[in-house]
Every structure is written in C-alpha cells, then in structure tokens.
Design an enzyme around this catalytic site. Structure first.
Site, short mmCIF file in Angstrom:
data_model
loop_
_atom_site.label_atom_id
_atom_site.label_comp_id
_atom_site.label_asym_id
_atom_site.label_seq_id
_atom_site.Cartn_x
_atom_site.Cartn_y
_atom_site.Cartn_z
N GLU A 7 3.40 -12.44 54.71
CA GLU A 7 2.11 -11.93 55.84
C GLU A 7 1.89 -10.76 55.13
OE1 GLU A 7 6.19 -13.05 57.42
OE2 GLU A 7 5.03 -13.38 59.83
N ALA A 25 11.58 -11.73 53.92
CA ALA A 25 12.25 -10.54 54.71
C ALA A 25 13.49 -11.36 54.21
CB ALA A 25 12.34 -10.63 56.36
N GLY A 49 8.13 -13.21 54.95
CA GLY A 49 7.37 -11.69 55.46
C GLY A 49 6.76 -11.63 53.74
N GLU A 65 9.52 -20.24 57.35
CA GLU A 65 10.90 -19.78 58.04
C GLU A 65 11.35 -21.00 59.48
OE1 GLU A 65 8.05 -18.55 57.10
OE2 GLU A 65 7.90 -15.90 57.46
N1 T1G Z 1 16.50 -12.93 52.01
C1 T1G Z 1 17.77 -13.00 51.20
N2 T1G Z 1 18.10 -13.64 50.07
C2 T1G Z 1 17.48 -14.54 49.23
C3 T1G Z 1 15.76 -14.44 49.87
C4 T1G Z 1 16.25 -13.91 51.58
N3 T1G Z 1 14.21 -14.27 51.55
N4 T1G Z 1 15.33 -15.70 49.20
C5 T1G Z 1 16.53 -15.66 48.31
N5 T1G Z 1 17.34 -14.91 48.31
C6 T1G Z 1 18.51 -14.25 47.59
C7 T1G Z 1 19.43 -16.33 47.62
O1 T1G Z 1 20.48 -16.61 48.15
C8 T1G Z 1 19.77 -15.59 45.91
O2 T1G Z 1 21.15 -15.17 45.99
C9 T1G Z 1 18.81 -15.41 44.96
O3 T1G Z 1 18.63 -14.52 46.07
C10 T1G Z 1 17.96 -16.25 44.11
O4 T1G Z 1 17.72 -17.74 45.34
C11 T1G Z 1 9.64 -11.83 59.10
C12 T1G Z 1 11.70 -13.60 58.52
C13 T1G Z 1 12.48 -17.70 46.88
C14 T1G Z 1 11.90 -19.88 46.24
O5 T1G Z 1 12.59 -18.42 53.88
O6 T1G Z 1 12.91 -19.90 48.78
O7 T1G Z 1 10.14 -13.39 56.30
O8 T1G Z 1 22.96 -16.72 45.13
O9 T1G Z 1 19.12 -19.00 44.06
O10 T1G Z 1 16.65 -21.21 42.73
O11 T1G Z 1 8.00 -14.04 59.16
O12 T1G Z 1 15.65 -17.99 47.09
O13 T1G Z 1 21.74 -15.18 43.42
O14 T1G Z 1 23.60 -14.39 45.71
O15 T1G Z 1 17.66 -19.68 46.10
O16 T1G Z 1 15.23 -19.45 42.42
C15 T1G Z 1 11.85 -16.38 54.89
C16 T1G Z 1 13.87 -18.61 51.28
C17 T1G Z 1 13.00 -15.48 54.44
C18 T1G Z 1 12.19 -17.59 50.83
C19 T1G Z 1 14.06 -18.63 44.85
N6 T1G Z 1 10.87 -16.53 52.99
N7 T1G Z 1 14.08 -18.14 49.34
O17 T1G Z 1 14.78 -19.47 44.68
O18 T1G Z 1 16.96 -18.55 43.44
S1 T1G Z 1 12.58 -15.17 56.23
C20 T1G Z 1 11.53 -17.73 52.66
C21 T1G Z 1 14.49 -19.06 48.27
C22 T1G Z 1 10.85 -14.16 56.57
C23 T1G Z 1 9.43 -13.47 58.08
C24 T1G Z 1 10.49 -14.13 58.11
C25 T1G Z 1 14.16 -19.06 46.94
C26 T1G Z 1 13.62 -18.99 46.00
P1 T1G Z 1 22.40 -15.79 44.94
P2 T1G Z 1 17.47 -18.55 44.71
P3 T1G Z 1 15.71 -19.86 43.25
#
Ligand code: T1G
Length: 702
Positions: free
Chosen positions: A106, A62, A103, A126
């Site tokens: 999921e 998400a 997500g 999360e």
């Molecule tokens: N939402 C919004 N932006 C995201 C994002 C996300 N989930 N993940 C990454 N970005 C943006 C980040 O801010 C950056 O932006 C760019 O993508 C590159 O990221 C309903 C509630 C996927 C392993 O916790 O672990 O799903 O700086 O620099 O090193 O149950 O990003 O370019 O503007 O980190 O290659 C759960 C979080 C969400 C994964 C990639 N998901 N992301 O790493 O690039 S909550 C996460 C990461 C959810 C559901 C719940 C990493 C990555 P900008 P980056 P990277």
C-alpha cells in the site's frame, strides 16, 4: 535506535525503513516516518524522494502486534504516512526488495513510481488475518490493475512475483539484483518529469472487456463466491464492499468506507483467531529450556519403504532440492512408486508449475534401490515401513549399522513408541519421530517427536529440515498418537457415540462441515481407512475403541472406507469421482443393531450438542496433552489441528475456540457428557482462566 534513516544524494532524499526483521510498519516506525515525509515535501532543495528498506527487504506491512493496542489520536500510522505522500507534490519512488506485503505494498502504491528486484513478492494478504487492506489498498489496487484482478488477488491473499506484477502494471522497472536497485530508483527520481502520477486519480477499469455497467453485477457475483459471513467469510464480504466503493465512489469516500470496514474487522472474532494462528505458527520452533544448538546440514536423504507415505516423503525431499534414495526390496511397490513420482511431476508440468526439464531433474533426484548401502552417505534416514514395531526395529538395526555417525534417524510412525525404536540403535541422541501426514508432499503439518535421549542438536536439525521442506513443524513428546491423532481418537469416539444413539453419520458430518471442517468425522474415517482405525483400536482399546462392535462388523463386511467404495458411507464413481460420501441406511441399521446389543438406548441430540461433543472432545484431550507435557503450548495444539485436520482457522484451533465459547462452559459440558474432565480444564474453569493466558510450563513435565 532509529527505525527510519534519511540521506540526500544529488537532490534526492533517500528514506530507509529499518525495523528488523521485516521492516514492519509499526506505530513507532510510522511515528518517525511521518515527519520525515512532511519535511521532504517541504524541502525546496530536493526534487524527489526514494523509499527503500534495510534488512534486505522493503516491508511485510503493518505490525500485526499493533492491532491489539488502541492507537491514541496522536499516534501516527501507515495510513497517515501514505496520506502525507498522497498530498505531497514531490515525486516518490519505491525501491522494493524481497517483500512488499500488506501495508508495504500500500505504501508503494501511494508512490509515483515503483522499481523492484526480480525476486520480490508483492501482495495484500490481509484476508489471511481476517482483515482487509486498511491503508488504501482496496482503493488503489483496483485503480492500478482493474477491479476483477484486484479482487481476485485480495480475496485469495495471493502474492505475485515481479514479472507478474510488471505485466499487471504494478511495477515500472525490475532489476536483476539488489545491488542495482537503488541506482535504478535514483535514475527514475532524477529523470521522471516533474509532477505526480497518483494512482488515486485513475478510474477503475473492471477488467478485460467488462463494462462499467457490469460493475454491480460483477461485485454482486463476488459475494456469492465466498463463504457466508458466519462461516469464515466475514472479511471477504467486507473486502468486496470496499472494492465496490472503489468502483462507485470518489477516492476519498472509498478510503473512508475502507477505514470503517477495516476497524470493524480488526475487532472481529475471526480476525483475533487468525492473528493468533499467525503468531502461534511462529512460536512453534521456540522451545523454552532447550539449549541452543547448531542444526546439522542435510544434503542427502534416504527413505526406507516405497509405499504411499515413503513415496510422498521422497517427493517432499526432492521438491525441497534434497536428493533422496528410496530403499525397498518389493519390486511392485518400487514400480508403483516410480509411477507415482512420474505422474506427480508431469501433473506439475501440465499445471504450468514447472517445465519438463525441471520435472525431469526432480525425478532424477529420487533414486530407487534395494541396497541399504546406498544410505551410507545420507544425512537423514526416514523410515516409512509397515506400522509394526518388530518390522521397524529390524529396519533401524540395519540402518544404524550402515548410516554415518552424524546421520539422523527418524521414524514416520503415527503412533508407535519412538524410544523403543531408538533402543535398537547406537545413536538414541540422533533418533526422533518425523510424523508426516498423508499425502506427505501436500499436507503442511509435520509432528517432530522427541525421544527421551533426542539431543538439542537433533531437534534443531529437525526444525530446520521442517522449514526446508516447507512444513509447519510441531514438537510432540513420545506418547501414543502424539498430538493430532491422540486427539482425533476422542473426536472419533464422540462421533461414534452420537451414531450409536441413532444420529446419522451424515447429520454428524453436516454439523461438522457447517462449523467449518472441510469434512466430517465419518468421512475422515472413510478417507484414512476403517482398517487403520481397527488396528489402532485393537492395539489400544482404552484409547481408540467405542462402546460397540460397529468397527469390527464394518471390517468383516470389507467396508474399509473410500478405498473399497464403502465404509461409514457408500461411494459411487459417478458421484464426485467416487469421493462424495453417500448416506447408507445399511450402516445406520448396523449402528442401531450393535447399540441395542450393547444395551445403548437411542436418544435425540440437537445440532448444538453434536458440535459441542465433537469440539469439546478435542479441547478436553488437548488439555490432558498440555498437562502430560506431550504438547508444549495451547497454540501448538491449535496449529496441529488447523494445519493437519482442517479445524476452521477463523475459530483459531480447538484451544482458542475453548476461550471463544468460555472454558467454564466447556468444562461444565464435559462433565455433563459424563467424560473425565482434564484437571487443567477444571483448574482453568474454576479460576475463570483462558488457554490464551495459560502460563506455559505450568504442569508441563520436561
Ligand atoms: N507484523 C509483525 N511481525 C511480523 C510481520 C508483521 N506484518 N510479518 C512477519 N513478522 C515477524 C514474524 O512474526 C517473525 O517474528 C519474523 O517476522 C519472521 O517472520 C494496514 C493491516 C514476510 C513472508 O500479512 O507473510 O499490513 O518469530 O518467520 O518465513 O493494510 O512473515 O522472528 O519473532 O514469517 O521469512 C500484512 C505477514 C500485515 C505479512 C516472511 N502483512 N508476514 O516470512 O519469516 S497487516 C502480512 C509474512 C497490514 C495494512 C494491513 C511472513 C514473510 P519472530 P517469518 P519468513
């Protein structure tokens, strides 16, 4: 531009998620995705549906930005998309590449089949955002891999690679390259027997050999294994409650409980703080006003100095795949360094993190020599010699004469003047500080210290190197102690003042640990070495010296900290392997004696004031550093302290914490403590401002 595309091929509808850079499942994407799923489910002409991602990945989950906005009743979320898949009678196949996180996983779990590339990471991280999987993950993952494994994966926010995911039963097939992914998915879509294969209809197996009767016990034990709700464990306890529901309740009821628990967490202070840390970390390399520049390639490194730091830095380069030569003429130091490198890699082999052969190769990528000539083809040279300006200047004059013109020169100094060192070279534009934290191969924080002449290209090279070394790199300008250490001097002085009033070091440390620090200020002083602090206090008494001579007396008594088994605390090899601080009445008496000599009267202090003095000392100094332009943003300071000094991430870092308790309150207490308040702190307090909304660049000198 459409965020979701569709294409029909031989009776299969291919749905492609296209929301660069990570196909986050935003409200906007879900709004397009939902009707597409509904239309596919109603279309008699198609047999099955394949869901895949553009941008070389499936989905990172998400969109974290969306949590700050309240969805309207019309808003479609990833939950609605998943519910539509669940009730469809079509076969859904997830074609997964690179990331299926949160997500994203999921969504894949709601599909009937899952195929992935070998390099895919799958996980429900999360909890790292102070949340729990809120789109069915807490109900489907236990049904897919068992409650115990699911709990372990979600509580740790641990991602698994495709091979482990297959072994756990999460994947039906793994393909060796992205080119074969869609074909494999289409093959399943066409060949799978008609009918759904819903995970939601499975029973939850607890785990190997654990009976259903043991379920309540297993779950109750889980609560005991995580921190208290007010000590950073809130999401963990709610996650355990959700998994308990997966064991005890029918699927639909479990889903409802998960949704309620998710909403509670999404509005919780720890989650706001952790989401701030997530985005603050990703802001670090964005330097307003810095001209874009192409980073230089780093194919080979050299490290000057085979001491603890030099060896740790060399291991860091080697682990990132960059061959490195370590230059030191001291045979004993080189011998010790070789032992450390060997021991380090063998430990990784024992832990099963690498094979003997990989360890051998890594070991070979670190060469030791006395010859400076060996750095002639290095792309970066990191100096890590004794913390003396004369010694460093001598080293850089030699290095500068041999290193190739494009080579970047960096000092690992923790406090000394970068510009002074640059001045002995012919390349000040290629000179900066790379301040690693001990142990350099473990600690994630790296302070990049720009000199007056450091060029944009050199900075860009340093940030790219930081990412290659898997470090969290923060920009600092060239000021005494940079960001982290400059703040820790105030923190240590506040702790020392408490001990001078008669508050025991053990009690001060206990309050800090209760707040969430892994160790208190006195244990930290013992770890980094009282002699180190003494040298700094000698060099800069205005910055790092307390009101008494306690630190001098400890050095005279050769109580230098953990390394001498005695410092502020005493240590005993039979207790915590000699690393467990033990209160020492002799030191408490020493504080009392030196305080009396300095005319300091004892006083009682409650725990709240102890914590405020420690935390607000950091905040006040942080505000000074923002004004002085040493730190670029409040979020940068937060990252330094969370990643480099163990500030509890569920409080977001010192500057975030100031907003939590109220900047005005912090300012009033700083004045009440008799400290000089930072003008920025005063200004924000007077206009009821926050650091979060602090206009970056205000009062910042380039
Ligand atoms: N939402 C919004 N932006 C995201 C994002 C996300 N989930 N993940 C990454 N970005 C943006 C980040 O801010 C950056 O932006 C760019 O993508 C590159 O990221 C309903 C509630 C996927 C392993 O916790 O672990 O799903 O700086 O620099 O090193 O149950 O990003 O370019 O503007 O980190 O290659 C759960 C979080 C969400 C994964 C990639 N998901 N992301 O790493 O690039 S909550 C996460 C990461 C959810 C559901 C719940 C990493 C990555 P900008 P980056 P990277």
């Amino acid at each position: 531009m459409a965020l979701v595309h569709t294409e029909d091929r031989d009776g299969v509808r291919i749905i492609t998620l296209d929301n660069p850079p990570v196909n986050s499942l935003s409200f906007a994407l879900s709004g397009e995705f939902y009707p597409i799923v509904e239309a596919a489910s109603a279309d008699e002409s198609i047999r099955a549906v394949v869901i895949k991602g553009a941008n070389r990945q499936f989905s990172a989950g998400a969109d974290i930005n969306d949590f700050a906005t309240e969805p309207t009743p019309e808003t479609k979320t990833v939950r609605d998309v998943i519910a539509a898949i669940e009730r469809s009678d079509k076969i859904f196949v997830a074609a997964i590449e690179k990331n299926a996180l949160g997500g994203g996983l999921e969504l894949a779990l709601a599909c009937d089949y899952r195929v992935a590339t070998a390099d895919t990471k799958l996980g429900l991280p999360e909890i790292k955002l102070g949340l729990l999987p809120g789109a069915g993950g807490t109900q489907r993952l236990p049904r897919a891999i068992g409650a115990q494994d699911a709990l372990d994966m979600m509580l740790k926010g641990r991602n698994v690679k495709s091979d482990e995911a297959t072994a756990k039963g999460l994947l039906d097939e793994v393909v060796d390259s992205p080119e074969h992914l869609l074909d494999a998915a289409l093959k399943i879509a066409n060949a799978a027997p008609l009918g759904k294969r819903r995970i939601s209809q499975r029973r939850v197996e607890l785990g190997k050999g654990i009976s259903a009767q043991a379920a309540a016990f297993v779950v109750s034990q889980a609560h005991k294994m995580v921190p208290a709700e007010d000590a950073g464990g809130l999401a963990a306890h709610k996650l355990i409650d959700a998994v308990e529901a997966s064991v005890e309740l029918p699927f639909a009821y479990g889903l409802a409980r998960e949704a309620r628990l998710f909403e509670e967490l999404a509005r919780s202070a720890p989650s706001f703080a952790l989401r701030h840390v997530f985005f603050a970390e990703r802001e670090l390399s964005k330097i307003p006003g810095l001209p874009a520049a192409e980073p230089l390639p780093i194919a080979k490194a050299a490290v000057i100095g085979a001491g603890t730091m030099g060896t740790g830095i060399a291991i860091t380069f080697a682990q990132a795949g960059i061959p490195v030569v370590v230059i030191d003429s001291n045979d004993a130091a080189v011998e010790k360094a070789k032992q450390t490198v060997f021991g380090m890699f063998m430990y990784q082999v024992q832990k099963g993190r690498m094979t003997q052969e990989e360890a051998w190769k890594l070991g070979q990528s670190i060469q030791f020599t006395e010859e400076y000539g060996e750095l002639a083809d290095a792309d970066v040279v990191v100096e890590a010699v004794f913390e003396s300006m004369d010694v460093k200047k001598e080293v850089f004059a030699k290095v500068d004469a041999i290193a190739k013109p494009s080579c970047v020169l960096a000092s690992n100094t923790s406090t000394l003047d970068i510009d002074a060192m640059a001045s002995v070279t012919k390349r000040p534009e290629r000179f900066l500080g790379l301040h690693f934290f001990v142990p350099a191969n473990i600690m994630p924080l790296l302070e990049i210290v720009r000199g007056k002449a450091t060029s944009p290209q050199t900075l860009a090279t340093a940030f790219k190197l930081g990412k290659t070394l898997r470090k969290t790199a923060v920009l600092s300008t060239n000021a005494f102690g940079f960001i982290g250490n400059r703040m820790v001097f105030d923190y240590a002085k506040a702790a020392g003042e408490l001990a001078e009033w008669g508050v025991s070091p053990m009690r001060v440390d206990k309050v800090a640990k209760k707040f969430g620090f892994p160790m208190g200020p006195f244990a930290m002083g013992d770890l980094s070495g009282i002699d180190v602090a003494w040298h700094i206090a000698k060099a800069r008494p205005d910055v790092a010296r307390g009101k008494t001579n306690v630190i001098d007396r400890l050095v005279e008594m050769k109580r230098l900290g953990q390394k001498t088994m005695a410092g502020y605390f005493k240590y005993d090899k039979s207790v915590g392997k000699g690393r467990e601080p033990i209160a020492d009445p002799e030191v408490e008496a020493l504080f009392a004696e030196e305080a009396m000599k300095a005319g300091i009267a004892p006083r009682t202090v409650d725990d709240r004031e102890i914590l405020e003095r420690l935390a607000f000392a950091l905040i006040n100094r942080g505000a000074f550093l923002l004004e002085e332009g040493v730190a670029l943003r409040p979020g940068d300071i937060d990252i330094v302290y969370v990643y480099g000094y163990g500030f509890p991430p569920h409080h977001g870092g010192p500057m975030w914490y100031a907003d939590e308790v109220g900047v005005k309150h912090v300012y009033e207490r700083v004045v009440a403590f008799g400290w000089e308040p930072a003008p920025l702190l005063k200004a924000l307090a007077e206009k009821n401002g926050t650091f979060a909304n602090y206009k970056q660049g205000e009062l910042i000198h380039a």
